[in-house]
Write a protein that holds these residues in place. Structure first.
Motif, PDB file in Angstrom:
ATOM      1  N   LEU A 230      73.842  11.863 -71.418  1.00  0.00           N
ATOM      2  CA  LEU A 230      74.247  12.139 -72.695  1.00  0.00           C
ATOM      3  C   LEU A 230      75.673  12.790 -72.579  1.00  0.00           C
ATOM      4  O   LEU A 230      76.360  12.237 -73.624  1.00  0.00           O
ATOM      5  CB  LEU A 230      73.462  13.236 -73.248  1.00  0.00           C
ATOM      6  CG  LEU A 230      74.036  13.992 -74.401  1.00  0.00           C
ATOM      7  CD1 LEU A 230      74.038  13.147 -75.885  1.00  0.00           C
ATOM      8  CD2 LEU A 230      72.781  15.178 -74.860  1.00  0.00           C
TER       9      LEU A 230
ATOM     10  N   CYS B 193      77.286  10.450 -75.321  1.00  0.00           N
ATOM     11  CA  CYS B 193      76.621  10.096 -76.487  1.00  0.00           C
ATOM     12  C   CYS B 193      75.907   8.810 -76.349  1.00  0.00           C
ATOM     13  O   CYS B 193      75.369   8.282 -77.302  1.00  0.00           O
ATOM     14  CB  CYS B 193      77.503  10.087 -77.726  1.00  0.00           C
ATOM     15  SG  CYS B 193      78.191  11.766 -78.170  1.00  0.00           S
TER      16      CYS B 193
ATOM     17  N   ALA C 193      73.773  17.163 -77.791  1.00  0.00           N
ATOM     18  CA  ALA C 193      74.208  16.153 -78.541  1.00  0.00           C
ATOM     19  C   ALA C 193      74.996  17.012 -79.801  1.00  0.00           C
ATOM     20  O   ALA C 193      76.097  16.470 -80.004  1.00  0.00           O
ATOM     21  CB  ALA C 193      73.075  15.355 -79.115  1.00  0.00           C
TER      22      ALA C 193
ATOM     23  N   LYS D  91      78.434  18.198 -78.372  1.00  0.00           N
ATOM     24  CA  LYS D  91      79.435  17.083 -78.080  1.00  0.00           C
ATOM     25  C   LYS D  91      79.490  16.329 -79.166  1.00  0.00           C
ATOM     26  O   LYS D  91      80.640  15.465 -79.213  1.00  0.00           O
ATOM     27  CB  LYS D  91      78.676  16.143 -77.014  1.00  0.00           C
ATOM     28  CG  LYS D  91      78.412  16.685 -75.582  1.00  0.00           C
ATOM     29  CD  LYS D  91      79.929  16.627 -75.063  1.00  0.00           C
ATOM     30  CE  LYS D  91      80.446  15.237 -74.622  1.00  0.00           C
ATOM     31  NZ  LYS D  91      81.898  15.583 -73.962  1.00  0.00           N
TER      32      LYS D  91
ATOM     33  N   CYS E 104      77.856  14.162 -81.096  1.00  0.00           N
ATOM     34  CA  CYS E 104      77.095  13.102 -81.250  1.00  0.00           C
ATOM     35  C   CYS E 104      76.216  12.731 -82.449  1.00  0.00           C
ATOM     36  O   CYS E 104      75.484  13.751 -82.860  1.00  0.00           O
ATOM     37  CB  CYS E 104      75.886  12.821 -80.008  1.00  0.00           C
ATOM     38  SG  CYS E 104      76.723  13.151 -78.073  1.00  0.00           S
TER      39      CYS E 104
ATOM     40  N   PHE F  40      70.943  10.387 -82.504  1.00  0.00           N
ATOM     41  CA  PHE F  40      71.377  11.489 -82.963  1.00  0.00           C
ATOM     42  C   PHE F  40      71.705  11.646 -84.451  1.00  0.00           C
ATOM     43  O   PHE F  40      71.933  13.076 -84.677  1.00  0.00           O
ATOM     44  CB  PHE F  40      72.635  11.716 -81.996  1.00  0.00           C
ATOM     45  CG  PHE F  40      72.396  11.580 -80.636  1.00  0.00           C
ATOM     46  CD1 PHE F  40      71.572  12.435 -80.136  1.00  0.00           C
ATOM     47  CD2 PHE F  40      73.207  10.597 -80.015  1.00  0.00           C
ATOM     48  CE1 PHE F  40      71.575  12.323 -78.664  1.00  0.00           C
ATOM     49  CE2 PHE F  40      72.808  10.480 -78.361  1.00  0.00           C
ATOM     50  CZ  PHE F  40      72.262  11.356 -78.054  1.00  0.00           C
TER      51      PHE F  40
END
Length: 332
Positions: A115, A126, A156, A159, A161, A166
């Motif tokens: 991830l 992602c 996630a 980040k 995502c 997601f």
């Protein structure tokens, strides 16, 4: 001896029923008292971790790999604290949990690195395999499995995502934290037996970061504050832990016990992971306290985010009714 003298002697000899009886956090004085206690406990706990750092260090090869794969998570700005707070949807609690927690820490690490985009030099963040997608959304998990499923979607979110799986991140966070709340209530119901404390505090830490203010209950903070060892400043096994527990408590513990591969237990009963989760959980309590200034003697009432269609698909009946008395956070 007079009856009054005997009563005074008994009161002096009796241990306190609750070492930390905290005031309600709905006045400036109450908030200041709670904040002072938390900071005092945090100072002693972090001092313990600093002193024991040479003994906590991981094996060189393992430590280097972990640092390399999870390096983005220790960069400034990665972790974003919640600004909007949510409530638990008890209807999303699983009817039963899986009998065995066969979750692999190695496999979880691989999915988290995938991830983050740190699995290989050419990896992009992602993106994830079908096996990781399946692992991180498997229903019925408890304990370590459940907390790492939530951690995956927290990563996630941090980040940024948003594509594919997601797109449903908030739904899964709602689902996992509903079940982590259920497990925490089970731990409370059996008196916070020692083997349940680590996952209990970790659930508060992760779901607090996820924005669920329900986890910041005053009575839970009171309990955590009593678990610090007075001399060492650490958290870990109590000095006099009753080894023989009733069968019903042992059954509940089955879903609540976790074993950390990288855990460090010390001869004095101190636990590096227990102490670290306690520090993180109490830091969350401190943040929630700071985010809820008193207004007219009551905590500020926040407007909850409207539910999405994905949030409403939980079909299991609620098995717990939340007691929101003296839970603090912006949404109470």
């Amino acid at each position: 001896m007079s009856s009054m003298g005997l009563l005074l002697l008994l009161l002096l000899l009796a241990p306190p029923l609750w070492p930390f009886s905290l005031p309600p956090p709905d006045t400036p004085e109450g908030k200041a008292t709670i904040a002072s206690l938390i900071l005092s406990v945090l100072e002693r706990a972090t001092s313990f971790l600093k002193k024991r750092l040479p003994e906590i260090n991981l094996d060189g090869v393992v430590g280097f790999r972990v640092l390399e794969e999870f390096q983005p998570t220790i960069q400034p700005g990665f972790w974003k604290l919640p600004r909007v707070w949510s409530h638990i949807n008890a209807s999303m609690v699983y009817p039963t949990f899986e009998a065995q927690d066969s979750f692999s820490e190695e496999q979880s690490d691989m999915c988290l690195a995938q991830l983050l985009g740190t699995r290989m030099a050419s990896s992009q963040p992602c993106r994830l395999s079908d096996s990781c997608s399946s692992l991180m959304t498997t229903p019925g998990c408890s304990g370590y499995c459940l907390s790492h499923q939530l951690l995956f979607f927290l990563f996630a979110r941090m980040k940024g995502c948003t594509n594919g799986l997601f797109h449903q991140s908030q739904h899964y966070m709602n689902l996992f934290c509903a079940n982590m709340m259920d497990l925490n209530q089970r731990a409370e119901a059996i008196g916070y037996a020692y083997p349940t404390r680590d996952i209990f505090m970790e659930n508060i830490m992760f779901c607090g970061i996820g924005g669920f203010s329900d986890f910041y209950k005053l009575r839970w903070l009171e309990a955590i504050l009593t678990w610090q060892k007075p001399q060492e400043g650490c958290f870990g096994r109590p000095d006099a832990e009753d080894e023989k527990l009733p069968k019903d408590i042992q059954h509940q513990q089955h879903y609540l016990i976790r074993v950390k591969r990288r855990e460090k237990q010390f001869a004095d009963g101190c636990s590096s992971h227990n102490t670290a989760t306690a520090v993180a959980a109490m830091g969350g309590f401190l943040y929630a306290l700071a985010q809820s200034p008193p207004a007219n003697g009551e905590l500020r009432q926040a407007t909850p985010a409207p539910p999405t269609a994905a949030d409403m698909d939980g079909s299991m009946p609620a098995i717990h009714q939340e007691n929101k008395t003296h839970a603090f956070g912006p949404s109470f």
